[in-house]
Design an enzyme around this catalytic site. Structure first.
Site, PDB file in Angstrom:
ATOM      1  N   ARG A  38       0.821  -1.218   0.000  1.00 45.31           N
ATOM      2  CA  ARG A  38       0.000   0.000   0.000  1.00 45.31           C
ATOM      3  C   ARG A  38       0.846   1.255   0.000  1.00 45.31           C
ATOM      4  O   ARG A  38       0.455   2.277  -0.539  1.00 45.31           O
ATOM      5  CB  ARG A  38      -0.940   0.007   1.216  1.00 45.31           C
ATOM      6  CG  ARG A  38      -2.150  -0.883   1.071  1.00 45.31           C
ATOM      7  CD  ARG A  38      -3.247  -0.506   2.040  1.00 45.31           C
ATOM      8  NE  ARG A  38      -2.772  -0.533   3.421  1.00 45.31           N
ATOM      9  CZ  ARG A  38      -2.840  -1.599   4.213  1.00 45.31           C
ATOM     10  NH1 ARG A  38      -3.335  -2.725   3.746  1.00 45.31           N
ATOM     11  NH2 ARG A  38      -2.413  -1.556   5.452  1.00 45.31           N
ATOM     12  N   ALA A  86      -3.876  -9.729  -1.181  1.00 48.74           N
ATOM     13  CA  ALA A  86      -4.362  -8.522  -0.486  1.00 48.74           C
ATOM     14  C   ALA A  86      -5.879  -8.557  -0.324  1.00 48.74           C
ATOM     15  O   ALA A  86      -6.600  -9.028  -1.202  1.00 48.74           O
ATOM     16  CB  ALA A  86      -3.946  -7.276  -1.263  1.00 48.74           C
ATOM     17  N   THR A  87      -6.346  -8.049   0.811  1.00 41.96           N
ATOM     18  CA  THR A  87      -7.785  -7.887   1.016  1.00 41.96           C
ATOM     19  C   THR A  87      -8.003  -6.704   1.938  1.00 41.96           C
ATOM     20  O   THR A  87      -7.213  -6.474   2.865  1.00 41.96           O
ATOM     21  CB  THR A  87      -8.415  -9.158   1.622  1.00 41.96           C
ATOM     22  OG1 THR A  87      -9.834  -9.071   1.558  1.00 41.96           O
ATOM     23  CG2 THR A  87      -8.003  -9.362   3.069  1.00 41.96           C
ATOM     24  N   TYR A 170     -15.872  -9.029   7.229  1.00 39.68           N
ATOM     25  CA  TYR A 170     -14.816  -9.830   6.601  1.00 39.68           C
ATOM     26  C   TYR A 170     -15.424 -11.021   5.857  1.00 39.68           C
ATOM     27  O   TYR A 170     -15.042 -11.315   4.717  1.00 39.68           O
ATOM     28  CB  TYR A 170     -13.828 -10.308   7.661  1.00 39.68           C
ATOM     29  CG  TYR A 170     -12.697 -11.158   7.118  1.00 39.68           C
ATOM     30  CD1 TYR A 170     -11.629 -10.564   6.443  1.00 39.68           C
ATOM     31  CD2 TYR A 170     -12.683 -12.537   7.285  1.00 39.68           C
ATOM     32  CE1 TYR A 170     -10.588 -11.339   5.936  1.00 39.68           C
ATOM     33  CE2 TYR A 170     -11.649 -13.315   6.786  1.00 39.68           C
ATOM     34  CZ  TYR A 170     -10.608 -12.706   6.112  1.00 39.68           C
ATOM     35  OH  TYR A 170      -9.588 -13.473   5.608  1.00 39.68           O
ATOM     36  N   LYS A 174     -15.078 -11.579   1.810  1.00 33.66           N
ATOM     37  CA  LYS A 174     -14.356 -12.733   1.275  1.00 33.66           C
ATOM     38  C   LYS A 174     -15.287 -13.652   0.469  1.00 33.66           C
ATOM     39  O   LYS A 174     -14.878 -14.236  -0.544  1.00 33.66           O
ATOM     40  CB  LYS A 174     -13.682 -13.532   2.392  1.00 33.66           C
ATOM     41  CG  LYS A 174     -12.558 -12.795   3.106  1.00 33.66           C
ATOM     42  CD  LYS A 174     -11.444 -12.346   2.179  1.00 33.66           C
ATOM     43  CE  LYS A 174     -10.534 -13.461   1.749  1.00 33.66           C
ATOM     44  NZ  LYS A 174      -9.371 -12.967   0.942  1.00 33.66           N
ATOM     45  N   LEU A 201      -7.490 -21.359   9.407  1.00 30.55           N
ATOM     46  CA  LEU A 201      -6.777 -20.450  10.305  1.00 30.55           C
ATOM     47  C   LEU A 201      -5.282 -20.734  10.189  1.00 30.55           C
ATOM     48  O   LEU A 201      -4.842 -21.868  10.408  1.00 30.55           O
ATOM     49  CB  LEU A 201      -7.257 -20.664  11.741  1.00 30.55           C
ATOM     50  CG  LEU A 201      -6.679 -19.745  12.816  1.00 30.55           C
ATOM     51  CD1 LEU A 201      -7.060 -18.286  12.569  1.00 30.55           C
ATOM     52  CD2 LEU A 201      -7.163 -20.192  14.203  1.00 30.55           C
ATOM     53  N   VAL A 202      -4.514 -19.714   9.824  1.00 30.12           N
ATOM     54  CA  VAL A 202      -3.101 -19.918   9.483  1.00 30.12           C
ATOM     55  C   VAL A 202      -2.212 -19.697  10.705  1.00 30.12           C
ATOM     56  O   VAL A 202      -2.204 -18.624  11.309  1.00 30.12           O
ATOM     57  CB  VAL A 202      -2.667 -18.971   8.345  1.00 30.12           C
ATOM     58  CG1 VAL A 202      -1.224 -19.276   7.934  1.00 30.12           C
ATOM     59  CG2 VAL A 202      -3.598 -19.095   7.146  1.00 30.12           C
TER      60      VAL A 202
END
Length: 345
Positions: A38, A86-87, A170, A174, A201-202
């Site tokens: 960004r 990106a989100t 969110y 998504k 979930l990362v």
């Protein structure tokens, strides 16, 4: 493409948890990477990316914001593959163009996909999706289907007790963005191949100097962080379990999708789907020195059944199981967290 053949690729959101790890792995494999951020004046983020192996010869940085998605055009030019990581997380209230993050996310994927088509060089767009867009809730909100797989889409009119404006926003962004980008598999006769990877979930280690939010959520039972634990409860409400995946496997899955001769469609990316109780039990077994409060072990004994085999059936292999994910998240927490977890030995 053949493995080990170097390509020119674009990674959006390159300074985030997934983005930076993906850029690192791509550079190590010899690919030329167009990385978007960004703000190119952010010295810490730019410095992190420029410090990666081969960055001096293989990395090009571009300034691009999802709230001005036309900026991605130059970054995409000349690339063979685009990883759209990106989100928008927080709505830019100064935006007169979009009313919320969902509108920005959908517009972003459409403009990026259109840029891929206009480039005439991009073969495949790989979109980092979220398993939160794949809830097995029935459309009427009466309960869960028998299991979760790629056919599941989160109904957007169901409310969840632990949902907040942020988390519900969110999910909407998504879900709508993934639907929009998948539509390009049939637009213009499917000239552009689109793959989406709804990730669990990362957890795991990070290149970042701060603890990534998702790792904080993984560790919330150990740290006693009630806000992040609410996110864990929210995921269990939406999915019926807590799908987990290691950051290394997330990056490997993205690159695997690039390496296939031809590929399109939706492929869930997670290796395990425990319940909150099962995660707590694993932590207690391996880290008995830290006692998890009872209120951080709520919910059913087991999680809903999830079928994450679609990616495996075409040749992908996960290297990290649930214990690896939790252990490496603890390593990150000890190194980076300001909470009591950093005191664990």
């Amino acid at each position: 493409m053949e493995k080990n053949t170097s390509s020119r690729v674009c990674v959006t959101g390159a300074s985030g948890f997934i983005g930076s790890s993906l850029v690192n792995k791509l550079l190590r494999q010899g690919h030329t990477v167009h990385a978007t951020l960004r703000n190119l004046d952010d010295a810490s983020k730019v410095g992190l990316l420029k410090s990666l192996p081969h960055a001096d010869t293989k990395l090009l940085l571009f300034q691009a914001d999802i709230y001005d998605p036309q900026e991605f055009e130059h970054a995409i030019e000349g690339c063979e593959f685009v990883f759209h990581v990106a989100t928008p997380m927080q709505h830019n209230n100064l935006s007169s163009q979009y009313k919320d993050t969902a509108e920005a996310a959908v517009a972003g994927v459409r403009i990026i996909a259109d840029s891929c088509i206009r480039s005439q060089t991009v073969k495949r767009l790989i979109y980092t999706a979220s398993v939160l867009a794949a809830s097995p809730w029935t459309e009427d909100g009466a309960g869960f289907k028998a299991y979760l797989d790629e056919s599941c889409w989160t109904p957007l009119d169901v409310s969840f007790p632990h949902g907040t404006d942020f988390t519900m926003g969110y999910i909407v962004s998504k879900t709508l963005a993934e639907n929009a980008v998948l539509s390009y598999n049939v637009i213009d006769g499917g000239k552009l191949e689109v793959v989406t990877l709804p990730c669990g979930l990362v957890g795991g280690e990070t290149l970042l100097p701060i603890l990534p939010p998702t790792v904080g959520v993984v560790l919330s039972q150990l740290t006693g962080d009630s806000n992040r634990y609410n996110s864990l409860k929210f995921m269990q409400e939406v999915i019926g379990s807590v799908p987990l995946v290691h950051i290394e496997d997330v990056c490997r899955a993205h690159i695997f999708c690039m390496e296939q001769p031809s590929m399109r469609g939706r492929f869930c990316c997670a290796v395990a789907s425990p319940s909150i109780k099962e995660i707590a039990a694993c932590f207690q077994e391996n880290y008995p020195e830290y006692k998890i409060a009872k209120e951080f072990t709520e919910g059913p004994e087991g999680g809903i059944k999830c079928d994450f085999t679609k990616l495996v059936k075409i040749g992908f292999e996960y290297k990290y199981g649930m214990k690896n994910i939790l252990d490496d998240s603890v390593v990150s927490g000890r190194r980076l967290s300001k909470s009591s977890l950093s005191q664990l030995i």
